[in-house]
Design a protein around this motif. Structure first.
Motif, mmCIF file in Angstrom:
data_model
loop_
_atom_site.group_PDB
_atom_site.id
_atom_site.type_symbol
_atom_site.label_atom_id
_atom_site.label_comp_id
_atom_site.label_asym_id
_atom_site.label_seq_id
_atom_site.Cartn_x
_atom_site.Cartn_y
_atom_site.Cartn_z
ATOM 1 N N GLY A 22 0.818 -1.223 0.000
ATOM 2 C CA GLY A 22 0.000 0.000 0.000
ATOM 3 C C GLY A 22 0.845 1.263 0.000
ATOM 4 N N ASP A 23 2.183 1.119 0.154
ATOM 5 C CA ASP A 23 3.077 2.282 0.134
ATOM 6 C C ASP A 23 3.484 2.617 -1.298
ATOM 7 N N ILE A 24 3.732 3.908 -1.546
ATOM 8 C CA ILE A 24 4.276 4.346 -2.835
ATOM 9 C C ILE A 24 5.793 4.424 -2.670
ATOM 10 N N ILE A 25 6.532 3.697 -3.515
ATOM 11 C CA ILE A 25 7.999 3.714 -3.436
ATOM 12 C C ILE A 25 8.589 3.910 -4.821
ATOM 13 N N TYR A 26 9.878 4.303 -4.859
ATOM 14 C CA TYR A 26 10.588 4.206 -6.134
ATOM 15 C C TYR A 26 11.963 3.580 -5.889
ATOM 16 N N ILE A 27 12.406 2.779 -6.848
ATOM 17 C CA ILE A 27 13.682 2.062 -6.771
ATOM 18 C C ILE A 27 14.557 2.557 -7.916
ATOM 19 N N GLU A 28 15.764 3.058 -7.581
ATOM 20 C CA GLU A 28 16.704 3.507 -8.617
ATOM 21 C C GLU A 28 17.332 2.282 -9.277
ATOM 22 N N ALA A 29 17.264 2.230 -10.603
ATOM 23 C CA ALA A 29 17.753 1.057 -11.335
ATOM 24 C C ALA A 29 19.266 0.913 -11.233
ATOM 25 N N SER A 30 20.007 2.047 -11.234
ATOM 26 C CA SER A 30 21.475 1.972 -11.243
ATOM 27 C C SER A 30 22.049 1.583 -9.891
ATOM 28 N N SER A 31 21.547 2.202 -8.813
ATOM 29 C CA SER A 31 22.128 1.965 -7.485
ATOM 30 C C SER A 31 21.329 0.985 -6.637
ATOM 31 N N GLY A 32 20.056 0.783 -6.967
ATOM 32 C CA GLY A 32 19.212 -0.102 -6.160
ATOM 33 C C GLY A 32 18.681 0.564 -4.899
ATOM 34 N N ASN A 33 18.856 1.896 -4.767
ATOM 35 C CA ASN A 33 18.331 2.617 -3.603
ATOM 36 C C ASN A 33 16.809 2.623 -3.623
#
Length: 455
Positions: free
Chosen positions: A188-199
């Motif tokens: 239910g949370d909105i997240i984003y994952i950076e493709a290059s660093s995986g943050n």
């Protein structure tokens, strides 16, 4: 059960000497209004400040310096702060006083260089590939510990992300699962994952869950509109000094010796010229590639006559650097000795540096202007007073100094409150004047009672 009403949980700001300054107070034609944005009078100086702001914004003022010269209490610092307000919060503004350079730990020129680099901003634009959406599933994939332990290890994690356009399932590395746990991500949370660093960055809770619990203290955000996989532009604002410090203090290991080394380090260390040159190379490369944009800010040096000949020589060279901020100097001295020499010069500044400066002059305030400034200051401090008291404040200001009369405002309010009144009257101002002396009074008493003092 005791329940008390709390008026506000926001932190109350202290009233500083220039809290009322909001800008230069110029109209669309660049002409100064009589009283605007907390500034009164000084029309020529404010209009000159407006031209300086335009030059800075159009990036045609690199490596130039301005001198604000005028008697004490004529608003030199106020105009410098107003220029900073006009430039906006994203343009770095670094104020310092001339005497700050005299340190027992660091060279004078090092302190000047530090403040120079604090005044130069770098706006870095990065286009990052990200996976963004509302979390619909978190499924860790586990297997038996290969080293024969009793527990299980996470080999990968499957995450479901949903946006307005569609949903996607991702298989992620176990290190990303650790980041998800640190961010306390749940379904239910909105997240984003950076493709290059995986943050992993948790943005907030999906607004679809806004009515699920009455007392859930959460920041609700709308579900992202585009695809799950997208490119996002992220802008970061840093100063060159931030880059210097980040590279001068690399994080050591976790062993005892490196930890002791960090503790035993002196509080202030000098950054080498070689390191700065390397950082400048990288910065110039980023600017050429269009990744970063240079934002020359403002270095404000008050009481500039306190600098010595070594500092002035250094300023001459620093102003010619391509990575130079706009330097605003301020002084209230006339013809005086340059520190470190026996040479007399205007404002205590060497002639060769004086030639590089655009000089803005500030003039003493008239009685009407002093009254107007006191009225603005009283409203900033939340004081109410009678007309006679305001007029008397203006009279005292014209006889003494604007700074002294400003400092009498709050003592007068305390005297009025002690006498059971909300408004300051003329009697309160007179009583405060008897309790607190100004510079001229004190000097006169010293002359009259010279035999009672040690000299």
């Amino acid at each position: 059960m005791k329940i008390e009403e709390v008026k506000s949980t926001t932190r109350q700001q202290r009233i500083a000497s220039h809290s009322h300054i909001k800008g230069l107070g110029l109209n669309e034609e660049g002409l100064a209004d009589r009283s605007s944005s907390g500034l009164v009078g000084q029309d020529a100086a404010r209009e000159a400040g407006g031209i300086v702001v335009e030059l800075i914004k159009s990036k045609k003022m690199a490596g130039r310096a301005i001198l604000l010269a005028g008697p004490p209490g004529t608003g030199k610092t106020a105009i410098a702060l107003a220029i900073a307000q006009e430039l906006g919060p994203r343009v770095p503004f670094c104020p310092m006083v001339g005497s700050e350079v005299y340190s027992s730990e660091v060279k004078k020129t090092e302190i000047l260089m530090e403040n120079f680099r604090r005044s130069i901003g770098l706006r870095i634009k990065e286009t990052k590939e990200v996976w963004e959406g509302e979390v619909t599933e978190i499924s860790p994939q586990e297997q038996e510990d290969q080293y024969g332990g009793s527990g299980k290890t996470v080999t990968s994690v499957i995450i479901g992300l949903k946006t307005a356009k569609g949903t996607k399932q991702l298989r992620l590395d176990p290190t990303i699962f650790e980041s998800i746990q640190k961010e306390k991500v749940s379904i239910g949370d909105i997240i984003y994952i950076e493709a290059s660093s995986g943050n992993v960055k948790r943005v907030g809770r999906s607004d679809a869950y806004a009515t699920e619990f009455d007392l859930e203290a959460e920041e609700y955000v709308p579900i992202p509109k585009g695809d799950v996989h997208k490119k996002k532009e992220i802008i970061q604002d840093v100063t060159l000094h931030d880059l210097d410090m980040a590279n001068a203090k690399p994080q050591g290991g976790k062993d005892f010796l490196s930890m002791m080394g960090q503790i035993m380090k002196p509080k202030k260390t000098e950054i080498t010229e070689k390191l700065r040159a390397e950082i400048n190379k990288v910065v110039n490369r980023y600017i050429d590639q269009g990744i970063a944009e240079l934002v020359p800010g403002v270095l404000f040096i008050d009481e500039v006559h306190m600098l010595d000949i070594e500092c002035f020589t250094y300023l001459n060279r620093a102003l010619e650097s391509p990575l130079s901020p706009i330097v605003i100097l301020a002084t209230n001295r006339g013809i005086t000795t340059i520190r470190g020499t026996e040479i007399q010069a205007p404002h205590g500044i060497p002639q060769d540096l004086l030639d590089r400066l655009l000089i803005i002059r500030t003039m003493p305030y008239s009685l009407a202007e002093i009254v107007e400034i006191i009225a603005i200051r009283a409203s900033a401090e939340g004081l109410s007073m009678e007309e006679e008291a305001l007029a008397h404040f203006g009279y005292i200001g014209s006889q003494t100094t604007l700074r002294y009369v400003m400092q009498l405002l709050t003592p007068s309010r305390i005297i009025a409150e002690t006498n059971g009144r909300d408004k300051i009257c003329q009697g309160d101002v007179e009583e405060a004047g008897k309790l607190f002396f100004h510079g001229k009074q004190s000097a006169q008493i010293l002359r009259e009672q010279a035999d009672q003092y040690i000299s």
